[in-house]
Scaffold this active site. Structure first.
Site, short mmCIF file in Angstrom:
data_model
loop_
_atom_site.label_atom_id
_atom_site.label_comp_id
_atom_site.label_asym_id
_atom_site.label_seq_id
_atom_site.Cartn_x
_atom_site.Cartn_y
_atom_site.Cartn_z
N CYS A 90 37.03 5.36 -43.78
CA CYS A 90 38.28 4.81 -44.32
C CYS A 90 39.19 4.35 -43.17
CB CYS A 90 38.94 5.82 -45.25
SG CYS A 90 40.12 5.04 -46.39
N HIS A 176 34.52 7.07 -49.05
CA HIS A 176 34.51 8.47 -48.63
C HIS A 176 33.23 9.19 -49.09
CE1 HIS A 176 38.62 8.93 -47.04
NE2 HIS A 176 38.94 8.01 -47.92
N GLU A 178 31.97 11.68 -47.57
CA GLU A 178 32.07 13.07 -47.12
C GLU A 178 32.74 13.98 -48.15
OE1 GLU A 178 36.25 11.77 -46.38
OE2 GLU A 178 34.28 10.84 -46.59
#
Length: 233
Positions: A90, A176, A178
Site C-alpha cells: 500500500c 493488503h 498480509e
C-alpha cells in the site's frame, strides 16, 4: 547468522500480519522500525537483507506535512538503485514507485473492501498466481504508476495498477495480502473510522467479509510470499 528484515511501520495495527510467520520460518530476524520513533536518516539502507515497507494513512505527496516521508524516500532510492530485496504494501508500494521515478496520485475514490485481483500474464506466471480467485483486502485512495522497466502484475476495475515487480527482488503491492484474520479487523475499522465515515462506507460488511475471506487469503498470501522469498537474488 539469521538474515535481517527491516520493517518500516507507520501505524501499529498495519504490521506484518500473516507474513511474519513466513519470514521467521525463512530465517529472518525481524526489526520493526516505527516511523516517528526511529531516525530513518541514521539507517544504512543497504545493510538489511530485506526491507519491508508497510501501509499507512498518508500520501506520498504529503512530505511537507509529514517529513518522515522524505526520509523514507531517500532510504528507498538508495536501496532500490541497487535492486536489493524490497517489498512494499500500500503506502510502502507507493513510496517505492515514487523512489523509482513513478507518479503517485489520488484516484478520486476509495477502494476499501475485499475483492479479487485480475492478474496480468506476468502476474499469472509469478508468485501472485497463488492469489488468483482469492478476494484480497483493498484499502487505499491513491495509486502508483508502473515504474519504468517494471511489470504490472495485477489490476482491479477501480485501480489499474495493483502490483508491480522490478526483477526478482522488488515487489510493490497496492492491496493488503498480509491481513491476518487471527488478529481480526476491528483495529483497522477503529483506526480508520474517520476515513470510513468520510467515504460513506459501512464497517459492518467489512467485518463480515473479513470472516468469510480471511482464512483463504492468509493461506494464499503466505504461499505467495514463500515463493517470492525463495526466488530472491
Amino acid at each position: 547468522m539469521p538474515q535481517t528484515a527491516l520493517v518500516l511501520r507507520h501505524v501499529p495495527f498495519e504490521d506484518l500480519g500473516s507474513f511474519e510467520t513466513v519470514l521467521r520460518e525463512a530465517g529472518y530476524a525481524i526489526d520493526y522500525a516505527d516511523v516517528g520513533r526511529r531516525d530513518l536518516a541514521t539507517m544504512d539502507p543497504v545493510a538489511p537483507d530485506l526491507v519491508v515497507v508497510l501501509g499507512g494513512p498518508v500520501g506520498v505527496y504529503e512530505a511537507d506535512r509529514y517529513p518522515f516521508l522524505r526520509e523514507e524516500g531517500l532510504l528507498l532510492s538508495r536501496r532500490l538503485a541497487r535492486r536489493l530485496p524490497t517489498l512494499g504494501i500500500c503506502l510502502g508500494a507507493q513510496l517505492m514507485a515514487a523512489a523509482l521515478g513513478a507518479a503517485v496520485r489520488p484516484t478520486g475514490l476509495k477502494e476499501i473492501g475485499f475483492a479479487p485481483l485480475e492478474l496480468t500474464p506476468e502476474g499469472q506466471s509469478g508468485p501472485l498466481r497463488h492469489l488468483a480467485g482469492t478476494p484480497v483486502l483493498h484499502w487505499h485512495g491513491d495509486a502508483f504508476a508502473i515504474p519504468d522497466g517494471a511489470s504490472c502484475l495485477a489490476t482491479t476495475p477501480a485501480c489499474a495498477t495493483q502490483a508491480f515487480s522490478l526483477g526478482p527482488n522488488v515487489l510493490g503491492l497496492q492491496f493488503h495480502p498480509e491481513f491476518d484474520i487471527s488478529a481480526g479487523i476491528e483495529a483497522w475499522l477503529v483506526g480508520h473510522a474517520a476515513e470510513l465515515s468520510a467515504a460513506g462506507i459501512d464497517p459492518r460488511p467489512l467485518r463480515t467479509d473479513a470472516v468469510a475471506f480471511g482464512a483463504p487469503l492468509r493461506a494464499a498470501a503466505r504461499a505467495m510470499l514463500r515463493e517470492w522469498l525463495a526466488a530472491l537474488e
